[in-house]
Every structure is written in C-alpha cells, then in structure tokens.
Design a protein around this motif. Sequence first.
Motif, short mmCIF file in Angstrom:
data_model
loop_
_atom_site.label_atom_id
_atom_site.label_comp_id
_atom_site.label_asym_id
_atom_site.label_seq_id
_atom_site.Cartn_x
_atom_site.Cartn_y
_atom_site.Cartn_z
N PHE A 105 0.85 -1.20 0.00
CA PHE A 105 0.00 0.00 0.00
C PHE A 105 0.88 1.25 0.00
O PHE A 105 0.46 2.32 -0.46
CB PHE A 105 -0.92 0.01 1.22
CG PHE A 105 -2.18 -0.77 1.04
CD1 PHE A 105 -3.26 -0.23 0.35
CD2 PHE A 105 -2.30 -2.05 1.54
CE1 PHE A 105 -4.44 -0.95 0.19
CE2 PHE A 105 -3.47 -2.79 1.39
CZ PHE A 105 -4.55 -2.24 0.71
N GLY A 106 2.09 1.13 0.53
CA GLY A 106 2.97 2.28 0.64
C GLY A 106 3.45 2.84 -0.68
O GLY A 106 3.91 4.00 -0.73
N VAL A 107 3.40 2.07 -1.76
CA VAL A 107 3.82 2.60 -3.07
C VAL A 107 2.62 3.03 -3.90
O VAL A 107 2.79 3.57 -5.00
CB VAL A 107 4.67 1.58 -3.86
CG1 VAL A 107 5.95 1.27 -3.13
CG2 VAL A 107 3.88 0.31 -4.15
N LEU A 108 1.41 2.78 -3.39
CA LEU A 108 0.22 3.24 -4.08
C LEU A 108 -0.04 4.71 -3.76
O LEU A 108 0.70 5.34 -3.01
CB LEU A 108 -0.97 2.37 -3.72
CG LEU A 108 -0.91 0.93 -4.26
CD1 LEU A 108 -2.12 0.13 -3.78
CD2 LEU A 108 -0.85 0.92 -5.78
N ARG B 55 -1.51 -6.48 -9.88
CA ARG B 55 -0.74 -5.89 -10.98
C ARG B 55 0.50 -5.16 -10.44
O ARG B 55 1.59 -5.24 -11.02
CB ARG B 55 -1.61 -4.90 -11.76
CG ARG B 55 -2.70 -5.53 -12.62
CD ARG B 55 -3.51 -4.46 -13.34
NE ARG B 55 -4.61 -4.96 -14.12
CZ ARG B 55 -4.52 -5.37 -15.39
NH1 ARG B 55 -3.35 -5.33 -15.99
NH2 ARG B 55 -5.58 -5.82 -16.03
N CYS B 56 0.32 -4.45 -9.34
CA CYS B 56 1.43 -3.68 -8.77
C CYS B 56 2.53 -4.60 -8.25
O CYS B 56 3.72 -4.33 -8.43
CB CYS B 56 0.89 -2.80 -7.64
SG CYS B 56 2.11 -1.70 -6.92
N MET B 57 2.13 -5.69 -7.60
CA MET B 57 3.11 -6.61 -7.01
C MET B 57 3.57 -7.69 -7.98
O MET B 57 4.49 -8.46 -7.67
CB MET B 57 2.49 -7.29 -5.77
CG MET B 57 2.10 -6.34 -4.66
SD MET B 57 1.40 -7.22 -3.23
CE MET B 57 2.87 -8.03 -2.59
N GLN B 58 2.89 -7.76 -9.15
CA GLN B 58 3.18 -8.79 -10.15
C GLN B 58 3.04 -10.19 -9.53
O GLN B 58 3.92 -11.04 -9.64
CB GLN B 58 4.58 -8.58 -10.76
CG GLN B 58 4.68 -7.27 -11.51
CD GLN B 58 6.03 -7.07 -12.18
OE1 GLN B 58 7.01 -7.69 -11.82
NE2 GLN B 58 6.06 -6.21 -13.19
N ARG B 59 1.92 -10.38 -8.84
CA ARG B 59 1.59 -11.66 -8.23
C ARG B 59 0.22 -12.11 -8.70
O ARG B 59 -0.55 -11.34 -9.27
CB ARG B 59 1.61 -11.56 -6.70
CG ARG B 59 2.97 -11.24 -6.13
CD ARG B 59 2.98 -11.39 -4.62
NE ARG B 59 4.29 -11.08 -4.05
CZ ARG B 59 4.58 -11.18 -2.76
NH1 ARG B 59 3.66 -11.57 -1.90
NH2 ARG B 59 5.79 -10.88 -2.32
N SER C 30 7.44 3.52 -10.09
CA SER C 30 7.10 3.32 -11.49
C SER C 30 6.29 2.03 -11.72
O SER C 30 5.40 2.02 -12.58
CB SER C 30 8.35 3.34 -12.37
OG SER C 30 9.28 2.38 -11.96
N PRO C 31 6.55 0.93 -10.97
CA PRO C 31 5.67 -0.24 -11.15
C PRO C 31 4.21 0.06 -10.77
O PRO C 31 3.29 -0.48 -11.40
CB PRO C 31 6.28 -1.29 -10.21
CG PRO C 31 7.72 -0.91 -10.09
CD PRO C 31 7.70 0.59 -10.10
N ALA C 32 4.02 0.91 -9.77
CA ALA C 32 2.65 1.27 -9.39
C ALA C 32 2.00 2.11 -10.48
O ALA C 32 0.80 1.94 -10.79
CB ALA C 32 2.66 2.05 -8.07
N VAL C 33 2.77 3.02 -11.09
CA VAL C 33 2.23 3.82 -12.21
C VAL C 33 1.87 2.89 -13.37
O VAL C 33 0.80 3.02 -13.98
CB VAL C 33 3.25 4.88 -12.66
CG1 VAL C 33 2.77 5.57 -13.94
CG2 VAL C 33 3.48 5.90 -11.56
N ALA C 34 2.76 1.94 -13.67
CA ALA C 34 2.50 1.01 -14.76
C ALA C 34 1.27 0.16 -14.46
O ALA C 34 0.46 -0.12 -15.36
CB ALA C 34 3.72 0.12 -14.98
N ALA C 35 1.11 -0.25 -13.21
CA ALA C 35 -0.06 -1.06 -12.83
C ALA C 35 -1.34 -0.26 -13.00
O ALA C 35 -2.35 -0.77 -13.51
CB ALA C 35 0.09 -1.54 -11.39
N CYS C 36 -1.32 0.99 -12.57
CA CYS C 36 -2.51 1.85 -12.71
C CYS C 36 -2.82 2.11 -14.18
O CYS C 36 -3.99 2.14 -14.59
CB CYS C 36 -2.29 3.17 -11.97
SG CYS C 36 -2.29 3.02 -10.17
#
Length: 786
Positions: free
Chosen positions: A419-422, A434-438, A486-492
Amino acid sequence: MTTELHVFISSRMQELAPERQALGALLPTLGGDLVTLRAWVFEDDAPAADKPIRAVYLDALKASALYIGLFWNEYGEWTVDEFQHATQWAIDRHIYVKDVRADQRDPRLKAFLEAQSDVITGITPKWFRSVEDLCAQVRQSVAVWLQDRLARRPGATSAVLVESSDDVPHLPGRLVGRQDTLRRARALLDDGGRVLLQGFSGMGKSALAATIAADWVDDGKGAVLWLHTGGEKAEATLQALARPLDGYQAVVNAAEADKLKAMRRLLDESGVSLVVLDDVWDGPALHQVLKAVPRRVPVLVTSQHRYALDQIIEVGKLPPAEALALLGYYAGEDYAQDEGAAELARQLGYHAFALEVAGKTLKVDHIAARELLRRIAATPHALAMPGDFAEEGRTSITELLNASLFALDEGARAVFLSFGVLFAPSATPELMARCMQREEAAVAEALTTLQRRGLAERGQEFGYRVHDLAFSYAATIAAQGGRDRSPAVAACRAYTLAHQADPEALEAELGNLLGAADCAREHGDRAALIEIVSALAGPYLSARGHTPAFLRLLDSAIAAAEAMGAEHDQTRHYLLGKRGNTFYDRGDLPNALRCYQGALDLARSLGLRDRQALLLCALGKVRADQGADDVASTFDQAEQIARELDDGYLRAFVLEHQGYHAQAQRDYATARRCFAEEAALAEQMGDGEAHFFALLNLGSAEHELGEFAAALAHHQRALEIAQQQDNRIWQAHARQSMGEDYHRLGDRSQAGRCFAEALALFREGGMHAKSHEVEAYMQAADYPLE
C-alpha cells in the motif's frame, strides 16, 4: 518511521575485536522494513563524557533490547558485569563462544559459561569458529528474536475479579463518544450474548470494554471476570481465569478432557455474571475458552482479529465531532471552534489512540494544534507519546503497527507494505496484484487476512482500505527503502486501459489512478499521463463527471500531447474536445469555445470529417448560448458533412443541436420536430446516448409547449435509459426535468424528490452550473434545500 532497537555487544575488546566490528556492521542490515537495529560497540559508540567507564556502558546496556555476549578464552570482570546487569534488567540475552584453542580458556570463564548453560537459566551458548560462522548464526538468531519480540503478545498470568467499578483495568476517566456502540453492546450482553468488539489497533476497544464492565458492576449486575488474554494458549488462559476464583489447582489437576468442565463449574459457583477477554490474539484458544463459560454468562471479547462470535461490533474511526472532543479532553482545551485542531484530528484519521497521544503532546509541550500539525507533516503515524505518559507497548502508532505486522505471514505483510507505493489508502485485489506482479487469487487471500486481522476494511463491492495512519506508515517505509513507484504507475496505467469502458471499476480505483497520473506528470512520463487521462475521459467522465484534480491532469495531458509532437495530434484533439465539454458543463463559455475551436482545427488538419461535424455542433451550441448570429451557418456546415458521409449517428447529433438552437430561439415546435426525428433515428440505430438526449430534449420542448404529461412520459423513458446505462449524470438531467414536469402537474411531493436527487447527483459530479440551476428553481418554487 521504523522501530529502533539497540543491541549491546559485550566481549573482551582486544581479544574479539574483529568479531565486534563484524557484528557492528552486520546488525543494522538485519531489521528489514519494520525495524532499525543499532549496534552499541564501546570503542565506536561510547561518547566523550565526564563519567566512569562503568556508568557509560551500563547506561548503554539499560537502553538496549538485546544483549549479545561474545566469549573466547579470557575472563573479563566488566564483561561478566554486563551480563549480570542484562539478566537483572530482564534484557534478552544471546551468548556466542569461540570454539578455537578452548584448552587455553581461563577456568573462571569456564565456570561462568557452565553456570549460564544450565536448564534453569535456559540460555544455550552458540559455538563458532570464524567471523563468518558467527555472522551466519547471529543473522539466524536475530531473525527469530525479532519475530518473537515484535509478535509476542503475552497475556496476564491472572484475571481480575471486579466487584467494584474502580477495579476495572484500562477504565478511562471518561469515555468520550461511542455512546451508540456502548448502548448496542450493552443490550446484546444483557441478552446473554457473546460479543466481539473488533477493529484496528488503538481504536479504543479496551476503553470501551472497560466502560461497559464498570457500568455493569455499578448497575448491580454482579461481578465481572476480566482477563488481558494476549496470545496465550487455551490452557494458560484457563489457568489465569481460575486464579482469582481460587480454582487454579482444580483446573491444573483436572484431566485434559475435564478442564473445561472444571472451569465451567468454577464460574457457575463464583457468581461471575460477565466475562471480558481483552486483546485476544489466538483464535483456537478463544474457541476453547468460550466452551468453558456457562451459556448463561455473557462474554465480551476485544480483538483486532475478526472472530466468528455471535455478534461482531466494528469499532472504527470516531465521528469528527467526537474526535475533536477526545483531542480536547486529553489536551485540557475546548477545540470545538478550532480549525487547526479539526485538521489535526482529520490528519490523524479520527483514531482514538493517536488523538490521545496528540492531546497529551499538546498539553505537555503547551503548543497550538497547528504547530503539532507542522511537526508531524507527512508522517502522522510517527507521533509518539510524551515520555511521562508512555506505557510499554503503547508508545506510538508505529509500535502498535509493528506488533500487528510481525504477527502476519510474509505474504500478507508484503501486501500491506505494498500500500505504501500506491497513491491512495485503498486498492482492489486486481490493482494490487498488478502492482506486485503476483497472482490475483493470492493477493485477494492476503487482503482477506488483513481484514480479519483488523488491518484493512472491506469495501462494499470492490476493494480494501487501510487506515490513514497505516497508509502513512507503509508509505514512509516504502520511501525509506527507496522503493520505486514506477511499477505502481504502470499497474494503474494497465488497470485503466483494461477498464476504460467500466466506470464502476475506474471509480473503485480513482484515487490511485489520479495519483498515478500525477506521479507520471511529475516525473515526465508523458505517455503514462496521456493514456491514463484519455481512458478516464471516456465513458467514466460522461457517467461520473469530473473533479478539480482531474481537470488539472487533463490540462497537463493536453500540454504533454502537444509537447510530444504531431504524432499525438489526434490524442490532443480528443482531449481538447473533452476539456471543452467540462468547461461548458461548468458554465465557462469562453474557454469551452477556445477548446472546441482548437479541437476543430486539429480535426481539419487530420482530415477527420466526422469529428469536424461533431465539433461544429459543439461550437454552435456555445455560440447560441453567447447570442451570436453565426449559429445557423455553423449547424448547416455540420449537417452538410453528415449528409455527405451518410452517417446516421452524425445526422442524429446535428438534429440534437439544431433542436437545441431552436429552443434557444423559443421556436419550440421546430425543436420538438428535430428532437422527435432524432429520437426515432437513435432508437433505430440502438444508440443509447443519442436516444437519451433526444428524449430528454423532446420532453423539454413539450414542457415549453404546455404538454406536461407528454413531457413527463418522455423524461421517464430517458431516466430508464440512464439507469440501464448506470450513468448518474444522465440520471441527474432526467430527474431535474421530471421535477419540473411534476411541479407543473401539481405533484409537489414527486417534484421535490426528483429535485433533491438531481441536485445530489450534480454536486457529486462537480457540475456546478447545473447544481446552481436546480437550486435556483427550487428556491423560486419554494422547495426546501438540504
């Protein structure tokens, strides 16, 4: 801010110098995300001070959470002194002995080590042969020690038999707020229920339970048996409950199969009328203990965990007014009219323990609420209790959260920290996966665990939300660990594109999606910014309206598309058209005209003739509102393009705007003809949007012609389409028109209901001009405004 724990390194300095230095370097790397370990090595960390050496090292030892003793062959009086004081002060102790040339070991040291290794002290020395071997063993032992220390939830060894309300543990001087919860819990207990008060750590569950217990005794209901349960197993819990009833031996000596019966008999004979199990952490133990309580005796349980009791009462955020009163209670001030205090309470998430810490800080430091706001800034979770008020285990929100997280398995802990990177304190399982790639199923299971542990709340339909303080905590850990967003941006970005036709799915993650777009803007990721905003500007914008934050990002996306050159002109043309719509909805005609004209110029340069027709209609609508004399010719240009393209959708769109212009000219008969033709054409094409607006406008023309029943019928058909499409903005338009129809038909009850619903929906969608329009009509017609 992580929890900081000090580790005292004890040994003969010269004999084991390489090992001391190696541990000094190793320990700070072992705390992980949640804990910072600080090694104290005398030669490196002893301050220059006018104090005896012994006083210096004992001061450092007393402040330590762990003592690590290193021994080889030499005997040192100070080393033994350090160990003995660590024992006296109940500091956790680990001993490591170098197993090299042991035949040279001082006999005094041999005797000392043998004395510490017996079964009574319970300390098992670890043997090592090299610095590498030592570091490997320390790494393993510290990991186990951290898990045990931070997840440890010891319960009391004895319950308290409460026969006077003054003896209730954790009883606050006054319970501020929570009166509805108090009454509900009491009613359930009066009925013999088994009630769980469940919620995030620090919400005030124990204070609420204590108040219930005190009132119970004061009301003459009988004695209360109170136990701080912690994470103790069933056997230890039963023994603790039995002690104040003089039944400890009866329970201990009973056969395993008879222990529950023995406890039940004790409670039956004791006169206890209420059992309170506070701060429960072990579900299987709770299940067993409840079997030992007679059915006639009600039970009150408090826990972060969501256990399957008869009744579960969630103890969540305080209402703002009660939160402000609680802050003032601890600060000794009246903050009812203090805007700074109100903002402080909001920043602290209306969290009871955080408000207590803040109030006591305001009192001790004698500062204003706004000063404390400046102190905590972006890390409200790091606010710590002033030293004189601190209780073990309750010094800060950080400490409460660390204890909760260390009790989680690795997967659930990783999801919580993600949640801290969202960009918002909430997430759907899909976005988090998507954010965690799990795998989404594994993430959903972890989120369910967080909910059951009181660390997250389940939304009504889509996602999970963590408390604002927990979000601040996770974000700080992510920042301290240098986690890339950036992974959180990509996930969103991926989530937005996957759901661009699903307004509900986008609504569920709007905070994260807007946050990701803003992060992309800030870091120059123009492509991500443009794609997220373009997707949100589609069906979502039509159905849910816009916010000031979205409009700022829309402007940024238009500028980014322009900066990226001609290959993005089509996207810029699309976004300019959407921006023109938002300006028009807000009543800003000059800027609406500017955007529509810019979009039209791009459509012409790109050869997009269908878009030219649409934008000419939009321009004509604005020019009509401005009272210009070129409106007819603008619509004629649009009609010509529609006929040349033989496009039914465009013909319907032009008819809509020609009818709109006729309305503006008060030629309602012509307007009715245009809208009726458009409605028939749209229904034939199966175009829901065109059909909705045609019916809406047809009804409005009939309304102006005095045909109110016909108008209402068409507006009701329009509402049905809006509801089928789940488009709240369309529903608002339809209900506004129906309200006017009902008013003219003399049905004020139905009219008032329609106006109120329309106004709420327009406000929700940020459509200020329409909101003011409805308010003005209601005031003029003497309808009450909420």
